[in-house]
Write a protein that holds these residues in place. Structure first.
Motif, PDB file in Angstrom:
ATOM      1  N   GLU A   1      -1.037  13.299  17.241  1.00 29.01           N
ATOM      2  CA  GLU A   1      -0.277  13.886  18.344  1.00 29.01           C
ATOM      3  C   GLU A   1      -0.159  15.393  18.143  1.00 29.01           C
ATOM      4  OE1 GLU A   1       3.615  12.120  18.804  1.00 29.01           O
ATOM      5  OE2 GLU A   1       3.161  11.642  20.886  1.00 29.01           O
ATOM      6  N   GLY A   2      -0.324  16.121  19.240  1.00 29.23           N
ATOM      7  CA  GLY A   2      -0.242  17.582  19.160  1.00 29.23           C
ATOM      8  C   GLY A   2      -1.603  18.244  19.049  1.00 29.23           C
TER       9      GLY A   2
ATOM     10  N   ARG B   1      -2.363  19.621  31.417  1.00 28.60           N
ATOM     11  CA  ARG B   1      -2.920  19.767  30.064  1.00 28.60           C
ATOM     12  C   ARG B   1      -4.430  19.483  30.019  1.00 28.60           C
ATOM     13  NH1 ARG B   1      -1.533  16.059  26.750  1.00 28.60           N
ATOM     14  NH2 ARG B   1      -0.598  14.618  28.247  1.00 28.60           N
TER      15      ARG B   1
ATOM     16  N   SER C   1      -2.118  16.827  22.688  1.00 34.23           N
ATOM     17  CA  SER C   1      -2.183  15.408  23.032  1.00 34.23           C
ATOM     18  C   SER C   1      -0.903  14.671  22.667  1.00 34.23           C
ATOM     19  CB  SER C   1      -3.376  14.759  22.347  1.00 34.23           C
ATOM     20  OG  SER C   1      -3.216  14.817  20.951  1.00 34.23           O
ATOM     21  N   ARG C   2      -0.677  13.591  23.398  1.00 31.50           N
ATOM     22  CA  ARG C   2       0.493  12.735  23.179  1.00 31.50           C
ATOM     23  C   ARG C   2       0.011  11.309  22.946  1.00 31.50           C
ATOM     24  NH1 ARG C   2       3.142  14.866  28.830  1.00 31.50           N
ATOM     25  NH2 ARG C   2       3.470  17.041  28.201  1.00 31.50           N
TER      26      ARG C   2
ATOM     27  N   ASP D   1      -1.504   9.511  25.760  1.00 36.88           N
ATOM     28  CA  ASP D   1      -2.859   9.847  26.217  1.00 36.88           C
ATOM     29  C   ASP D   1      -3.886   8.845  25.703  1.00 36.88           C
ATOM     30  OD1 ASP D   1      -2.196  13.387  25.719  1.00 36.88           O
ATOM     31  OD2 ASP D   1      -2.000  12.171  27.547  1.00 36.88           O
TER      32      ASP D   1
ATOM     33  N   PRO E   1       0.923   8.784  16.837  1.00 34.47           N
ATOM     34  CA  PRO E   1       2.204   9.524  16.895  1.00 34.47           C
ATOM     35  C   PRO E   1       2.555  10.149  15.540  1.00 34.47           C
ATOM     36  CG  PRO E   1       2.574   7.153  17.011  1.00 34.47           C
ATOM     37  CD  PRO E   1       1.091   7.351  17.007  1.00 34.47           C
TER      38      PRO E   1
END
Lengths: 114, 113
Positions: free
Chosen positions: B15-16, B60, B79-80, B83, B113
């Motif tokens: 994530e990120g 995004r 990103s999460r 996604d 995550p």
């Protein structure tokens, strides 16, 4: 906003039975496409209709047929079902008069043949 | 290979991070569309880029198109976990004068995550 509606969402049939899938395009869309997506596969184009007339044919088996009705909804009829027909079936609609238009997909019908 | 081949076929990130997926195609196109599909669910239209466009943004998402190389890329920034999905590109294939979105194999993205 209205989207493409497909019914049923799930369908279980036995081998050699018949199935009918329905698609209701977005209002004022004149083009409908049908796709088949097997497990882990990409969507494969089956057939399309423009203004209620069949416009293109892809890898649709002879056991399948489809039509688009006067209200623009479409039905995919599948006969003599085989185990290999188990897949997700998508319908999409667009306004094909202009070339640069998005195709919007329904949620799909998951067909399981047992 | 068929029209609209994505690579990589699978991508796993934290994530990120940013995620970049590429799509190559063979014939001339009128437009290219990117779709997202959650496992076993419907195809959600993300973005359409026309053949005369080079770059397009939506939130995004950033899509580029290089018609000389017959390729496109989809970048998801920051990103999460949500996604996580499969991403497909679809190119329009002219057949008998009409336009048919033709899909490639897709990239499976997992965002941890």
């Amino acid at each position: 906003a209205a989207g493409v509606i497909q019914s049923p969402r799930h369908l279980i049939k036995e081998k050699r039975e018949t199935a009918t899938l329905k698609c209701y395009p977005i209002p004022r869309h004149d083009t409908v496409y049908w796709y088949q997506q097997g497990p882990g596969q990409d969507p494969q184009f089956l057939i399309s209709f423009y203004e209620k007339m069949q416009s293109d044919k892809g890898s649709i088996p002879d056991r399948f047929s489809a039509q688009q009705f006067s209200d623009y909804h479409s039905e995919l009829n599948m006969s003599s079902l085989e185990l290999g027909d188990s897949a997700l079936y998508f319908c999409a609609s667009s306004t094909n008069r202009a070339r640069n238009t998005e195709a919007f997909f329904g949620q799909g019908t998951r067909l399981t043949v047992v | 290979s068929q029209q609209g081949e994505e690579d990589p076929q699978a991508l796993s990130i934290q994530e990120g991070e940013n995620a970049t997926m590429n799509c190559s195609y063979k014939t001339s196109i009128n437009n290219l569309q990117w779709y997202r599909q959650n496992s076993g669910r419907g195809l959600v239209h993300l973005i359409l880029i026309r053949s005369n466009e080079r770059e397009k943004h939506s939130g995004r998402l950033r899509v580029t198109l290089d018609t000389s190389k017959k390729s496109s890329s989809l970048l998801i920034t920051a990103s999460r976990a949500a996604d996580t999905a499969s991403y497909f590109c679809a190119t329009d294939s002219t057949s008998g004068g009409s336009y048919i979105p033709t899909f490639g194999r897709g990239t499976s993205l997992i965002v941890h995550p």
